[in-house]
Design a protein around this motif. Sequence first.
Motif, short mmCIF file in Angstrom:
data_model
loop_
_atom_site.label_atom_id
_atom_site.label_comp_id
_atom_site.label_asym_id
_atom_site.label_seq_id
_atom_site.Cartn_x
_atom_site.Cartn_y
_atom_site.Cartn_z
N ARG A 59 0.81 -1.33 -0.03
CA ARG A 59 0.07 0.09 -0.10
C ARG A 59 0.69 1.28 -0.07
O ARG A 59 0.61 2.17 -0.85
CB ARG A 59 -0.88 -0.03 1.37
N GLU A 60 1.90 1.25 0.95
CA GLU A 60 2.69 2.29 1.01
C GLU A 60 3.40 2.83 -0.28
O GLU A 60 3.66 3.74 -0.76
CB GLU A 60 3.69 2.39 2.24
N ALA A 62 2.86 1.70 -3.23
CA ALA A 62 1.87 2.11 -4.47
C ALA A 62 1.48 3.47 -4.50
O ALA A 62 1.34 4.08 -5.28
CB ALA A 62 0.49 1.21 -4.13
N GLN A 63 1.00 4.03 -3.08
CA GLN A 63 0.82 5.65 -3.02
C GLN A 63 1.72 6.19 -3.26
O GLN A 63 1.74 7.44 -3.84
CB GLN A 63 0.40 5.58 -1.12
N LEU A 64 3.01 6.01 -2.93
CA LEU A 64 4.31 6.81 -3.30
C LEU A 64 4.35 6.90 -4.83
O LEU A 64 4.67 7.71 -5.45
CB LEU A 64 5.58 6.20 -2.63
N ALA A 65 4.36 5.61 -5.57
CA ALA A 65 4.57 5.37 -6.83
C ALA A 65 3.37 6.26 -7.57
O ALA A 65 3.71 7.14 -8.49
CB ALA A 65 4.21 3.83 -7.23
N GLN A 66 2.07 6.27 -7.02
CA GLN A 66 1.18 7.05 -7.62
C GLN A 66 1.37 8.66 -7.66
O GLN A 66 1.22 9.26 -8.64
CB GLN A 66 -0.15 6.95 -7.01
N LYS A 67 2.06 8.98 -6.46
CA LYS A 67 2.35 10.34 -6.09
C LYS A 67 3.58 10.80 -7.16
O LYS A 67 3.46 11.90 -7.58
CB LYS A 67 2.56 10.63 -4.71
N ALA A 83 13.38 9.53 -0.05
CA ALA A 83 14.13 9.40 1.07
C ALA A 83 13.37 8.80 2.42
O ALA A 83 13.69 8.11 3.02
CB ALA A 83 15.12 10.56 1.31
N GLU A 84 12.50 9.72 2.53
CA GLU A 84 11.26 9.27 3.81
C GLU A 84 10.71 7.97 3.58
O GLU A 84 10.73 6.97 4.77
CB GLU A 84 10.14 10.40 3.69
N PHE A 85 10.58 7.25 2.43
CA PHE A 85 9.93 6.09 2.32
C PHE A 85 11.21 5.15 2.58
O PHE A 85 11.04 3.99 3.19
CB PHE A 85 9.59 5.66 1.00
N ALA A 86 12.45 5.20 2.10
CA ALA A 86 13.66 4.45 2.07
C ALA A 86 14.10 4.09 3.68
O ALA A 86 14.23 3.17 4.29
CB ALA A 86 14.63 4.87 1.35
N GLU A 87 13.82 5.32 4.52
CA GLU A 87 14.18 5.25 5.74
C GLU A 87 13.21 4.37 6.50
O GLU A 87 13.65 3.98 7.48
CB GLU A 87 14.15 6.86 6.41
N LYS A 88 12.05 4.37 6.39
CA LYS A 88 10.85 3.64 6.90
C LYS A 88 10.93 2.32 6.50
O LYS A 88 10.09 1.45 6.97
CB LYS A 88 9.62 4.19 6.83
N ALA A 102 8.31 0.16 -9.85
CA ALA A 102 7.55 -0.96 -10.89
C ALA A 102 6.12 -0.05 -10.85
O ALA A 102 5.56 0.00 -11.99
CB ALA A 102 7.20 -2.08 -10.35
N GLY A 103 5.54 0.48 -9.75
CA GLY A 103 4.32 1.21 -9.76
C GLY A 103 4.45 2.58 -10.51
O GLY A 103 3.67 2.88 -11.45
#
Length: 201
Positions: A59-60, A62-67, A83-88, A102-103
């Motif tokens: 889900r997360e 996919a949301q980032l990919a869409q954004k 960077a924020e996504f990679a950290e989490k 991929a998204g």
Amino acid sequence: MLRHLLLAATLTASGAALAQPKPDPTWPCTQRKVSTLGPGAVWTGPDVTQALKDWGGDREAAQLAQKLASRRTPLEEADGLIAEFAEKAGPEKAERLTRVFAGVFEVVNGERDKVMAGITRYARGQRVMAERIREEASQISEIKTSPDVKETKELADLESRFNWDKRIFQERSQSLTYVCEVPTLLEQRLGEIARKIQAKL
């Protein structure tokens, strides 16, 4: 000896020419038509085969990919978001970032496909209108060169229709110039996002 070298060079050039795909005569853009865009054109990271199948299940990601894929998101914001996504992302960071790419690829490529199809339809409509304009011009010429030519309402209507169609055709041609840039802009965006994601792997 020189003759043999020239022959070899000619055969090599001919072979290269034969290997090149023939341009699509119906494609109206000056940019070369690339019908199918593969992930390998912009991605040198981990294999994306599985990620292309299951990126929507994260889900997360996919949301980032869409954004990231949305042109409403400035590219300057992409680094911070990635960077924020990679950290989490934890220990599965590489796998999850690959899903993000991929998204993005699926969304941008889908948009690009729609634009390409739209350009093709647009060009088809322009060809039909160009033929109609030629027919109208021919009819006007025939009426004007007729021995018993008269300024009739029929001629006035035909000339009015001809001028209107020509104007619309020219305006659509100018619009097409801008529309033709969209696939290239989408490819550039996809490549830039791919590089930003790969930098965080």
